[in-house]
Design a protein around this motif. Sequence first.
Motif, PDB file in Angstrom:
ATOM      1  N   LEU A 199      -3.647   3.954   9.749  1.00 26.42           N
ATOM      2  CA  LEU A 199      -4.490   2.875   9.230  1.00 26.42           C
ATOM      3  C   LEU A 199      -3.712   1.566   9.079  1.00 26.42           C
ATOM      4  CD1 LEU A 199      -7.233   2.035   8.215  1.00 26.42           C
ATOM      5  CD2 LEU A 199      -6.595   2.836   5.924  1.00 26.42           C
ATOM      6  N   LEU A 200      -2.512   1.625   8.541  1.00 29.65           N
ATOM      7  CA  LEU A 200      -1.735   0.395   8.355  1.00 29.65           C
ATOM      8  C   LEU A 200      -1.345  -0.257   9.686  1.00 29.65           C
ATOM      9  CD1 LEU A 200       0.533   1.186   5.278  1.00 29.65           C
ATOM     10  CD2 LEU A 200      -1.600  -0.097   5.381  1.00 29.65           C
ATOM     11  N   PRO A 201      -0.868   0.484  10.689  1.00 27.35           N
ATOM     12  CA  PRO A 201      -0.637  -0.154  11.996  1.00 27.35           C
ATOM     13  C   PRO A 201      -1.907  -0.752  12.585  1.00 27.35           C
ATOM     14  CG  PRO A 201       0.500   1.943  11.896  1.00 27.35           C
ATOM     15  CD  PRO A 201      -0.336   1.869  10.662  1.00 27.35           C
ATOM     16  N   PHE A 203       0.800  -1.227   0.000  1.00 31.80           N
ATOM     17  CA  PHE A 203       0.000   0.000   0.000  1.00 31.80           C
ATOM     18  C   PHE A 203       0.835   1.280   0.000  1.00 31.80           C
ATOM     19  CE2 PHE A 203      -2.847  -3.214   1.777  1.00 31.80           C
ATOM     20  CZ  PHE A 203      -3.970  -3.009   0.989  1.00 31.80           C
ATOM     21  N   VAL A 204       2.099   1.184   0.387  1.00 31.77           N
ATOM     22  CA  VAL A 204       2.946   2.381   0.410  1.00 31.77           C
ATOM     23  C   VAL A 204       3.924   2.375  -0.762  1.00 31.77           C
ATOM     24  CG1 VAL A 204       4.628   3.697   1.749  1.00 31.77           C
ATOM     25  CG2 VAL A 204       2.717   2.601   2.904  1.00 31.77           C
ATOM     26  N   ASN A 205       4.692   1.310  -0.889  1.00 29.98           N
ATOM     27  CA  ASN A 205       5.747   1.284  -1.916  1.00 29.98           C
ATOM     28  C   ASN A 205       5.236   0.986  -3.320  1.00 29.98           C
ATOM     29  OD1 ASN A 205       7.614   1.824   0.060  1.00 29.98           O
ATOM     30  ND2 ASN A 205       8.186  -0.310   0.366  1.00 29.98           N
ATOM     31  N   GLN A 206       4.245   0.091  -3.436  1.00 28.22           N
ATOM     32  CA  GLN A 206       3.790  -0.334  -4.758  1.00 28.22           C
ATOM     33  C   GLN A 206       2.591   0.482  -5.248  1.00 28.22           C
ATOM     34  OE1 GLN A 206       5.450  -2.537  -6.611  1.00 28.22           O
ATOM     35  NE2 GLN A 206       6.950  -2.840  -4.974  1.00 28.22           N
ATOM     36  N   LEU A 207       1.515   0.503  -4.492  1.00 25.99           N
ATOM     37  CA  LEU A 207       0.284   1.173  -4.936  1.00 25.99           C
ATOM     38  C   LEU A 207       0.244   2.656  -4.592  1.00 25.99           C
ATOM     39  CD1 LEU A 207      -2.320  -1.595  -3.977  1.00 25.99           C
ATOM     40  CD2 LEU A 207      -1.162  -1.219  -6.165  1.00 25.99           C
ATOM     41  N   HIS A 208       1.033   3.090  -3.627  1.00 27.99           N
ATOM     42  CA  HIS A 208       1.076   4.495  -3.207  1.00 27.99           C
ATOM     43  C   HIS A 208      -0.307   5.013  -2.796  1.00 27.99           C
ATOM     44  CE1 HIS A 208       5.173   4.632  -4.759  1.00 27.99           C
ATOM     45  NE2 HIS A 208       4.726   4.144  -5.910  1.00 27.99           N
ATOM     46  N   LEU A 209      -1.068   4.138  -2.142  1.00 24.93           N
ATOM     47  CA  LEU A 209      -2.408   4.535  -1.705  1.00 24.93           C
ATOM     48  C   LEU A 209      -2.405   5.199  -0.331  1.00 24.93           C
ATOM     49  CD1 LEU A 209      -4.479   1.404  -2.821  1.00 24.93           C
ATOM     50  CD2 LEU A 209      -4.312   3.640  -3.947  1.00 24.93           C
TER      51      LEU A 209
END
Length: 333
Positions: A201-203, A170-176
Amino acid sequence: MIRFILRRTGSLVLLLIAVSFITFTLFQLGPADPASAACGQECTPERVAEARVALGMDQPFFLQYADYMRGLVSPRMIGAPGAESVCQWPCLGKSFQTNENVSDIISRSLPYTLSMAVGALVLWTVSGVGLGLLAALRKGSPTDKFIVGAASVGVSLPIPVTGLFLLLVFVNQLHLLPFTTNEINSPFGAQGPWAWVLNYLLPWIALAVLFSASYIRVTRTNMIETFDEDFIRTARAKGLAPRTVTFKHGVRAGITPIVTMLGMDIGLLLGGAVLTEQIFSVPGLGFTAVRAAISGDLPVTMAITMLAAFFVIVANVAVDLAYAAIDPRVRLQ
């Protein structure tokens, strides 16, 4: 009720004293020398001795411990002779590494841990209990099997695997989603509540995947057993609506094990989600505790350990009170 609370408060004080004494003893027996670490790289035996005096480590063990505990109930003097200063109540001392008041370090770290705990708690409770109840209601169906299978996978995934996977996707690939920033530690800050949600949200998801899996399994098992009880059959025989039978009678009777789990998990999480904070670089209590333990920073480690113990014990008291409210058969003696 009042006698129960007073008795548990007394137990709280005794347990905190025991936790503080054990932590203090372990640091004294450990190989690390905070005086050498505080002295710096170019250290001489004379400077190490001066650092030990400044840190109060030249005193006998029990005098050091008694002085520390006295600061929890009244102001005390800290620092090297001739350069002492008053540490106001509650005096948790000063960091061996930064010479900063430990209370300031705790005040700075606690909002990050609270931000992680609140969101994760809501997410894993709603999803865990909701999916567990759905699986119990659809016992033996494909829905039940899918939920149980997903829970088995979730409970077996360690936080490092889940957290790094979420960051990669979600951070490195999709940049969402953005990477967690230290500038946001409250929904009431200048960035607003939406930025707070996106930041944590990710934690929250990483913690929820692990915790909700256990809640799904426990909720499903207890609700299946509860739905087979005689009082549920009686409620159905009276012609009560299925929703009333499920939520007013079934859930209330089968939720008590979940309350126990929730109380313990809240207490542990408020003490610092160590791995999650390390992975997402959140400078909460767990992140701070690891750094303090590695560097031999006794005052910081003591403060966080006692705070974590306090949260766990208070959560247990809250669970006992919740039992009495949920189940009329429970009485606080």
